[in-house]
Design an enzyme around this catalytic site. Structure first.
Site, PDB file in Angstrom:
ATOM      1  N   ASN A  86     -16.243 -40.097  18.083  1.00 38.71           N
ATOM      2  CA  ASN A  86     -16.611 -40.157  16.667  1.00 38.71           C
ATOM      3  C   ASN A  86     -18.038 -39.615  16.505  1.00 38.71           C
ATOM      4  O   ASN A  86     -18.973 -40.154  17.087  1.00 38.71           O
ATOM      5  CB  ASN A  86     -16.508 -41.616  16.192  1.00 38.71           C
ATOM      6  N   ASP A 102     -19.808 -39.224  13.648  1.00 36.25           N
ATOM      7  CA  ASP A 102     -20.477 -39.573  12.378  1.00 36.25           C
ATOM      8  C   ASP A 102     -21.983 -39.761  12.515  1.00 36.25           C
ATOM      9  O   ASP A 102     -22.762 -39.365  11.652  1.00 36.25           O
ATOM     10  CB  ASP A 102     -19.906 -40.890  11.816  1.00 36.25           C
ATOM     11  N   ARG A 122     -32.781 -36.771   6.910  1.00 36.35           N
ATOM     12  CA  ARG A 122     -33.750 -35.799   6.409  1.00 36.35           C
ATOM     13  C   ARG A 122     -33.120 -34.772   5.475  1.00 36.35           C
ATOM     14  O   ARG A 122     -33.784 -33.801   5.104  1.00 36.35           O
ATOM     15  CB  ARG A 122     -34.376 -35.048   7.593  1.00 36.35           C
ATOM     16  N   HIS A 169     -15.423 -39.652   9.887  1.00 36.11           N
ATOM     17  CA  HIS A 169     -15.074 -40.464   8.718  1.00 36.11           C
ATOM     18  C   HIS A 169     -15.725 -39.840   7.488  1.00 36.11           C
ATOM     19  O   HIS A 169     -16.948 -39.827   7.371  1.00 36.11           O
ATOM     20  CB  HIS A 169     -15.602 -41.893   8.963  1.00 36.11           C
ATOM     21  N   HIS A 196     -22.689 -39.790   5.672  1.00 40.39           N
ATOM     22  CA  HIS A 196     -22.934 -39.002   6.897  1.00 40.39           C
ATOM     23  C   HIS A 196     -22.133 -37.690   6.878  1.00 40.39           C
ATOM     24  O   HIS A 196     -22.685 -36.647   6.571  1.00 40.39           O
ATOM     25  CB  HIS A 196     -22.743 -39.826   8.183  1.00 40.39           C
ATOM     26  N   GLU A 234     -10.934 -40.054   9.494  1.00 41.78           N
ATOM     27  CA  GLU A 234     -10.849 -41.416   8.961  1.00 41.78           C
ATOM     28  C   GLU A 234     -11.165 -41.359   7.478  1.00 41.78           C
ATOM     29  O   GLU A 234     -12.091 -40.666   7.069  1.00 41.78           O
ATOM     30  CB  GLU A 234     -11.874 -42.321   9.654  1.00 41.78           C
ATOM     31  N   THR A 247     -17.246 -49.811   9.272  1.00 42.23           N
ATOM     32  CA  THR A 247     -15.959 -50.387   8.872  1.00 42.23           C
ATOM     33  C   THR A 247     -15.848 -51.794   9.464  1.00 42.23           C
ATOM     34  O   THR A 247     -15.754 -51.953  10.668  1.00 42.23           O
ATOM     35  CB  THR A 247     -14.808 -49.504   9.388  1.00 42.23           C
ATOM     36  N   GLU A 291      -4.396 -48.203  14.803  1.00 43.09           N
ATOM     37  CA  GLU A 291      -5.613 -48.274  15.608  1.00 43.09           C
ATOM     38  C   GLU A 291      -6.082 -49.720  15.536  1.00 43.09           C
ATOM     39  O   GLU A 291      -6.403 -50.238  14.463  1.00 43.09           O
ATOM     40  CB  GLU A 291      -6.692 -47.315  15.085  1.00 43.09           C
ATOM     41  N   GLY A 322     -16.871 -50.562  18.321  1.00 44.82           N
ATOM     42  CA  GLY A 322     -17.784 -51.396  19.108  1.00 44.82           C
ATOM     43  C   GLY A 322     -17.616 -51.262  20.610  1.00 44.82           C
ATOM     44  O   GLY A 322     -18.210 -52.029  21.362  1.00 44.82           O
ATOM     45  N   GLY A 371     -17.701 -44.101  19.126  1.00 46.13           N
ATOM     46  CA  GLY A 371     -18.777 -43.337  18.502  1.00 46.13           C
ATOM     47  C   GLY A 371     -20.152 -43.819  18.901  1.00 46.13           C
ATOM     48  O   GLY A 371     -20.842 -43.201  19.718  1.00 46.13           O
ATOM     49  N   HIS A 372     -20.543 -44.966  18.342  1.00 46.66           N
ATOM     50  CA  HIS A 372     -21.930 -45.428  18.434  1.00 46.66           C
ATOM     51  C   HIS A 372     -22.502 -45.402  19.851  1.00 46.66           C
ATOM     52  O   HIS A 372     -23.588 -44.862  20.090  1.00 46.66           O
ATOM     53  CB  HIS A 372     -22.013 -46.853  17.854  1.00 46.66           C
TER      54      HIS A 372
HETATM   55  N1  PXP Z   1     -12.361 -46.291  14.891  1.00 47.58           N
HETATM   56  C1  PXP Z   1     -12.562 -46.477  13.567  1.00 47.58           C
HETATM   57  C2  PXP Z   1     -11.363 -46.578  12.676  1.00 47.58           C
HETATM   58  C3  PXP Z   1     -13.859 -46.554  13.033  1.00 47.58           C
HETATM   59  O1  PXP Z   1     -14.039 -46.741  11.717  1.00 47.58           O
HETATM   60  C4  PXP Z   1     -14.961 -46.391  13.909  1.00 47.58           C
HETATM   61  C5  PXP Z   1     -16.354 -46.400  13.360  1.00 47.58           C
HETATM   62  O2  PXP Z   1     -16.544 -45.353  12.489  1.00 47.58           O
HETATM   63  C6  PXP Z   1     -14.708 -46.186  15.275  1.00 47.58           C
HETATM   64  C7  PXP Z   1     -13.398 -46.168  15.748  1.00 47.58           C
HETATM   65  C8  PXP Z   1     -15.818 -46.011  16.261  1.00 47.58           C
HETATM   66  O3  PXP Z   1     -16.567 -47.187  16.335  1.00 47.58           O
HETATM   67  P1  PXP Z   1     -17.942 -47.201  17.137  1.00 47.58           P
HETATM   68  O4  PXP Z   1     -18.851 -46.233  16.451  1.00 47.58           O
HETATM   69  O5  PXP Z   1     -18.391 -48.611  17.040  1.00 47.58           O
HETATM   70  O6  PXP Z   1     -17.625 -46.773  18.537  1.00 47.58           O
END
Ligand code: PXP
Length: 240
Positions: free
Chosen positions: A9, A11, A20, A45, A52, A72, A103, A153, A194, A215-216
């Site tokens: 991900n 985003d 910025r 997303h 974003h 997403e 989310t 998911e 997460g 993602g994060h």
């Molecule tokens: N799956 C979905 C449906 C999400 O909304 C997100 C966060 O945008 C993720 C996966 C990824 O989550 P994370 O950024 O916590 O890894």
């Protein structure tokens, strides 16, 4: 054990750019590098507030992503129209509220039955696969299959936020039970939210899971592993 697809991900790359309103870092470049690193799909997303990812990003991603593109989105008419124009390989329907940082929970399929069914039918009619982002709950999985989604998911956020081993085991078991049920009823089994380098292993051990979206944690690590080199390059540039 079958290999698990890894969706990255991107985003947060766009979040840094939007801080910025600049042109860098570009999530498109990040997507291509993620593919070079072994990502099996790119996830982004398009939020209604465009905090974003921008419409332009999605258009270019559709052109350049070589793997699969997973969009997403909330189940709104406007988002459905955008998905119909872009034609991602997958759409993951998520709940969305303006105040949330990310989310926060899975879809409430009873409350949002009409809009989610409209999204599933409209998108799958033109061969865009739809997954539903849901909490790890067996009854919600059963509802998802009745709605004819292709996949679910499973939200791993509560697992990721567990504070004790006891809580962690309970949440992992919930995720596992939901995954087992999803596979039993013929749904594609995806999971995410997460997940980190530290907590992903017990989730990977769930044999029904076919895809993880992360993602994060990956973007956070990318900043850190790239920091030293980036500073060295700037230091060399201004000092030499
Ligand atoms: N799956 C979905 C449906 C999400 O909304 C997100 C966060 O945008 C993720 C996966 C990824 O989550 P994370 O950024 O916590 O890894």
């Amino acid at each position: 054990m079958k290999p698990i697809r890894l969706g990255i991900n991107i985003d947060h790359v766009a979040t840094v750019r939007q801080a910025r309103r600049a042109s860098e870092p570009d999530p498109i470049t990040a997507a291509l590098l993620a593919e070079m690193g072994g990502a099996d799909l790119i996830t982004c997303h398009l939020r209604e507030d465009r905090r974003h990812i921008q419409d332009r990003d999605l258009k270019i991603l559709r052109e350049v992503v070589q793997t699969k593109l997973n969009m997403e989105m909330a189940a709104t008419e406007k988002m459905i129209d955008i998905a119909l124009a872009i034609r991602p390989d997958w759409v993951c329907i998520v709940p969305e509220s303006r105040e949330e940082v990310t989310t926060e929970g899975g879809l409430d399929l009873r409350k949002s039955k009409h809009s989610v069914e409209t999204a599933i039918n409209t998108l799958q009619d033109v061969d865009i696969n739809v997954s539903l982002f849901i909490d790890p709950d067996i009854n919600t999985v059963k509802t998802a299959v009745k709605m004819r989604a292709k996949a679910v998911e499973i939200h791993t956020g509560k697992y990721a936020n567990a504070r004790t081993d006891h809580e962690l085991n309970i949440e992992r078991d919930r995720v596992e039970s939901a995954c087992k049920m999803a596979e039993r009823v013929g749904l594609g089994v995806h999971a995410g939210h997460g997940l980190t380098y530290h907590n992903v292993k017990p989730i990977v051990a769930i044999p029904e899971i076919a895809e993880l979206n992360i993602g994060h944690s990956v973007i956070a690590r990318a900043i850190m592993v790239g920091m030293e080199r980036a500073v060295r390059e700037m230091a060399d540039f201004i000092k030499k």
